[in-house]
Design a protein around this motif. Structure first.
Motif, PDB file in Angstrom:
ATOM      1  N   HIS A 410       0.839  -1.208   0.000  1.00 36.12           N
ATOM      2  CA  HIS A 410       0.000   0.000   0.000  1.00 36.12           C
ATOM      3  C   HIS A 410       0.868   1.251   0.000  1.00 36.12           C
ATOM      4  O   HIS A 410       0.584   2.220  -0.711  1.00 36.12           O
ATOM      5  N   VAL A 456      -5.341   9.643  -0.815  1.00 35.23           N
ATOM      6  CA  VAL A 456      -5.258   8.191  -0.843  1.00 35.23           C
ATOM      7  C   VAL A 456      -6.352   7.668  -1.767  1.00 35.23           C
ATOM      8  O   VAL A 456      -7.470   8.189  -1.785  1.00 35.23           O
ATOM      9  N   THR A 460      -8.778   2.060  -1.539  1.00 32.64           N
ATOM     10  CA  THR A 460      -7.819   1.642  -0.517  1.00 32.64           C
ATOM     11  C   THR A 460      -8.243   2.143   0.859  1.00 32.64           C
ATOM     12  O   THR A 460      -8.278   1.388   1.837  1.00 32.64           O
ATOM     13  N   ALA A 461      -8.585   3.439   0.937  1.00 34.31           N
ATOM     14  CA  ALA A 461      -9.006   4.010   2.218  1.00 34.31           C
ATOM     15  C   ALA A 461     -10.286   3.346   2.721  1.00 34.31           C
ATOM     16  O   ALA A 461     -10.443   3.119   3.933  1.00 34.31           O
ATOM     17  N   TRP A 464      -9.430   0.159   4.495  1.00 28.35           N
ATOM     18  CA  TRP A 464      -8.946   0.373   5.870  1.00 28.35           C
ATOM     19  C   TRP A 464     -10.120   0.562   6.829  1.00 28.35           C
ATOM     20  O   TRP A 464     -10.164  -0.030   7.898  1.00 28.35           O
ATOM     21  N   ARG A 465     -11.061   1.406   6.419  1.00 25.49           N
ATOM     22  CA  ARG A 465     -12.192   1.702   7.297  1.00 25.49           C
ATOM     23  C   ARG A 465     -13.030   0.450   7.534  1.00 25.49           C
ATOM     24  O   ARG A 465     -13.512   0.218   8.657  1.00 25.49           O
ATOM     25  N   GLY A 506     -12.993   7.355  11.039  1.00 20.42           N
ATOM     26  CA  GLY A 506     -12.462   6.885   9.773  1.00 20.42           C
ATOM     27  C   GLY A 506     -11.585   7.921   9.092  1.00 20.42           C
ATOM     28  O   GLY A 506     -10.529   7.589   8.527  1.00 20.42           O
ATOM     29  N   ASP A 507     -12.009   9.182   9.105  1.00 20.48           N
ATOM     30  CA  ASP A 507     -11.192  10.233   8.493  1.00 20.48           C
ATOM     31  C   ASP A 507      -9.851  10.360   9.202  1.00 20.48           C
ATOM     32  O   ASP A 507      -8.799  10.515   8.564  1.00 20.48           O
ATOM     33  N   GLU A 510      -7.367   7.619   8.183  1.00 19.82           N
ATOM     34  CA  GLU A 510      -6.687   7.869   6.914  1.00 19.82           C
ATOM     35  C   GLU A 510      -5.524   8.839   7.103  1.00 19.82           C
ATOM     36  O   GLU A 510      -4.408   8.616   6.605  1.00 19.82           O
ATOM     37  N   VAL A 513      -2.563   7.122   9.029  1.00 17.86           N
ATOM     38  CA  VAL A 513      -1.738   6.250   8.199  1.00 17.86           C
ATOM     39  C   VAL A 513      -0.760   7.078   7.379  1.00 17.86           C
ATOM     40  O   VAL A 513       0.437   6.746   7.263  1.00 17.86           O
ATOM     41  N   GLU A 514      -1.222   8.181   6.812  1.00 19.75           N
ATOM     42  CA  GLU A 514      -0.331   9.025   6.028  1.00 19.75           C
ATOM     43  C   GLU A 514       0.768   9.639   6.904  1.00 19.75           C
ATOM     44  O   GLU A 514       1.919   9.788   6.468  1.00 19.75           O
TER      45      GLU A 514
END
Length: 682
Positions: A410, A456, A460-461, A464-465, A506-507, A510, A513-514
């Motif tokens: 990823h 992202v 993909t995002a 993750w959620r 969830g936001d 994301e 992760v970044e």
């Protein structure tokens, strides 16, 4: 410390007119017997540690003939009596310890005190054997005098503690001392000694017995607090002295600097050596980095003032168990130094560490913790793989918080889509990037800012959620790094990358992760990898998304003595209340203990005096909350349980010593990380 070319330990009086006195020759011989652990623990090495220590022989032992003295005295009625029987460790240094062994024969009527000629006999058992005081000196019979209440003998040591200006008496940390035995020892010592003397505790058992009897005592922890010097990593280095007052100074450090730190920072770029003005734990990030780099590292009281005269100058530094030496290099020595690139490579090279784990980019699935094993380090990094291995080991009384891995693939796909390789190449071509750390920091900060702004891929995002909701119930999570360039046998990478705590939406997941991905370009990570030979293009970041736990206590432990590699039976534990972020940051000293699986003794190096702790915030992140000050973090029962868990984790990883992050939730020990414990010296 004078500005001269003679190496001189701080506090020494041995250098007079550039000559060495006869006393100093004897002191040097005495220093050969010094043990690093003794320096750390502010005590005489125990009977068991000393029985295999080499003693001076031949001409060296005869340099300063001793006058004839009796084998023992029934009392010490003066300083002269003490001096004639005393052995001195680390004479003329901050760790100087003059001490006399004693034996109390409880079978005699009345009980009899023997203060022993300690340089002659070295050990209690040698005195018993050579004087024929005991009919049997076999190990089983001698051990009874440490372990059972109805023993014949009490074996102790009376010492002059120069850092507190007081005499103390003590027993081996594994001595199963009882209240009646301590009362008898207190009576005998006070009746036979010329000055005030206090009992010194060497274990939590001794502290409890002292409190039970009401006998005044000084703790090992109190003595350690008064030490002007604590060696954290022994070794030698050549470099330029840099006194650092703030974070800006930290960021400007170069690989050939000897950093003198007013504060203990969270991170540090590679340097030649570290001296800190504030003590910290053996497992602070700075100390772990120093051990991984194999550089000298020590706490020195008032270090900035002591070394001010050397600021900006090239020196040779040696950190030993008994003290440290600083010698100003001559102009000729400075001129003969190799180029910086050669020095930097020699300082930073760690055998095998430049081989980052070769990533397997074929795996795109989000891998749940239950499926992770050692083989998955190629997809998810060692940190995530080790968590899976610990869960699979089913260590009794432990758990590993559930989570899932976002694999290297990823990160690779995201960075390729945004042209990272070209951006890195352009960044490295900027004027001054290679030579000026400030230029590098600015460029790296700009790159990190850009990364967290890149979008992202929506699918993909969404994945993750979905995993966060379905597997972890959408609750708070820690988003943690798990790169292919950390937790390696020759490179720990401790503290280099970012962890985002208690992510609750969830936001925010994301973004977190970044942020972890972007931490590949943290300045301390860039500098450490460069020094260790990692190429920028070889580093990939996996991410482990893990259920957040609101722990009562948390900490780190090492499955051996970090101060002396010869003590594999020791477990070192540091701890604080609440979430364990502060345990490894180094800015505040944690509670520290050492447990011996051999002696069964728990030795306290420091207790936490904090009145606040970190806990999870209901709105995300963490918050500081008040806690009861003065309450011990670690109970004896928890220490023993942690040591047992540490041994099990070590077995899980083929007997390799481990650096383990842990926490407690209720009665359960929660395992949060295990990495090989890395230590080098040069």
């Amino acid at each position: 410390m004078k500005n001269q070319n003679n190496a001189r330990p701080v506090g020494a009086s041995c250098f007079q007119n550039n000559s060495v006195t006869a006393f100093c020759v004897a002191a040097a011989i005495a220093m050969l017997a010094a043990l690093p652990a003794a320096a750390q623990l502010a005590r005489k090495p125990s009977y068991y540690q000393q029985q295999n220590q080499p003693q001076p022989e031949g001409p060296a032992a005869q340099l300063v003939p001793r006058p004839a003295v009796p084998s023992s005295l029934p009392a010490l009625r003066s300083q002269a009596d003490f001096d004639q029987l005393a052995r001195v460790y680390d004479a003329g240094t901050p760790m100087q310890l003059a001490h006399v062994l004693f034996v109390i024969d409880r079978q005699a009527k009345p009980p009899r005190m023997y203060y022993i000629d300690t340089p002659r006999y070295q050990l209690h058992v040698r005195f018993l054997r050579d004087t024929r005081l005991a009919p049997s000196t076999v190990k089983r019979e001698i051990d009874r005098n440490y372990l059972v209440p109805d023993r014949r003998f009490l074996f102790g040591t009376l010492s002059w503690q120069q850092n507190i200006g007081s005499f103390t008496y003590e027993f081996w940390e594994g001595d199963k001392l009882t209240a009646p035995l301590l009362r008898q020892a207190e009576q005998q010592v006070r009746a036979s000694f010329f000055g005030p003397v206090k009992f010194k505790t060497n274990s939590t058992l001794h502290e409890r017995v002292a409190k039970e009897t009401g006998i005044d005592f000084v703790s090992q922890e109190a003595l350690i607090r008064e030490q002007p010097f604590l060696p954290m990593n022994l070794g030698t280095a050549t470099g330029r002295v840099r006194i650092v007052d703030d974070d800006a100074g930290i960021n400007a450090l170069l690989p050939d600097d000897i950093a003198v730190l007013r504060q203990v920072p969270i991170g540090l770029p590679p340097v030649a050596a570290v001296l800190t003005e504030r003590p910290s734990t053996a497992l602070s990030h700075v100390n772990l980095l120093a051990k991984g780099w194999g550089i000298p590292n020590a706490y020195v009281r008032d270090a900035a003032a002591v070394l001010k005269e050397h600021a900006g100058q090239w020196v040779a530094l040696k950190v030993a168990s008994s003290g440290y030496q600083v010698r100003r290099l001559t102009p000729e020595e400075v001129a003969a130094l190799p180029p910086r690139a050669v020095r930097t490579a020699a300082a930073g090279a760690v055998p095998g560490s430049s081989r980052a784990i070769k990533p397997d980019l074929r795996e795109n699935r989000l891998l749940p913790l239950a499926s992770l094993r050692a083989r998955n380090s190629a997809q998810c990094g060692v940190k995530a793989a080790n968590l899976g291995a610990m869960q699979a080991a089913h260590i009794p009384g432990t758990s590993v918080p559930d989570g899932f891995c976002i694999p290297f693939a990823h990160y690779d796909r995201f960075m390729r889509a945004n042209g990272l390789a070209d951006r890195i190449a352009r960044m490295q071509q900027q004027p001054g990037f290679a030579s000026d750390p400030k230029v590098r920091q600015k460029a790296l900060a700009q790159l990190r800012d850009e990364i967290v702004q890149w979008p992202v891929d929506a699918a993909t995002a969404a994945g993750w959620r979905a995993a966060w909701q379905s597997q972890l119930g959408g609750g708070g999570v820690f988003v943690r790094s798990s790169s292919n360039s950390e937790d390696l046998p020759g490179f720990s990478g401790a503290g280099l990358y970012t962890t985002v705590p208690n992510v609750k939406t969830g936001d925010a997941l994301e973004v977190a992760v970044e942020k972890v991905w972007a931490s590949v370009f943290n300045p301390e990570a860039w500098e450490a990898r460069t020094a260790a030979g990692f190429g920028a293009e070889s580093v990939l970041m996996g991410v482990f998304v893990q259920t957040a736990i609101d722990s009562a206590n948390a900490g780190v432990m090492i499955t051996r003595d970090p101060f002396d590699a010869g003590h594999p039976h020791i477990t070192y534990i540091s701890a604080k209340r609440g979430i364990g972020i502060r345990v490894v940051e180094g800015r505040r000293v944690a509670e520290q203990v050492m447990y011996s699986s051999w002696s069964k003794a728990i030795q306290v190096l420091s207790r936490s005096a904090e009145d606040t702790a970190l806990q999870l915030d209901k709105d995300g992140g963490v918050k500081e909350v008040p806690v009861e000050a003065g309450r011990n973090v670690l109970t004896d029962d928890l220490v023993v349980r942690l040591a047992s868990v540490g041994a099990a984790v070590k077995r899980t990883f083929n007997g390799v010593d481990q650096d383990i992050e842990w926490a407690t939730v209720g009665d359960r020990i929660v395992l949060l990380q295990a990495r090989p414990y890395v230590e080098r010296r040069r």
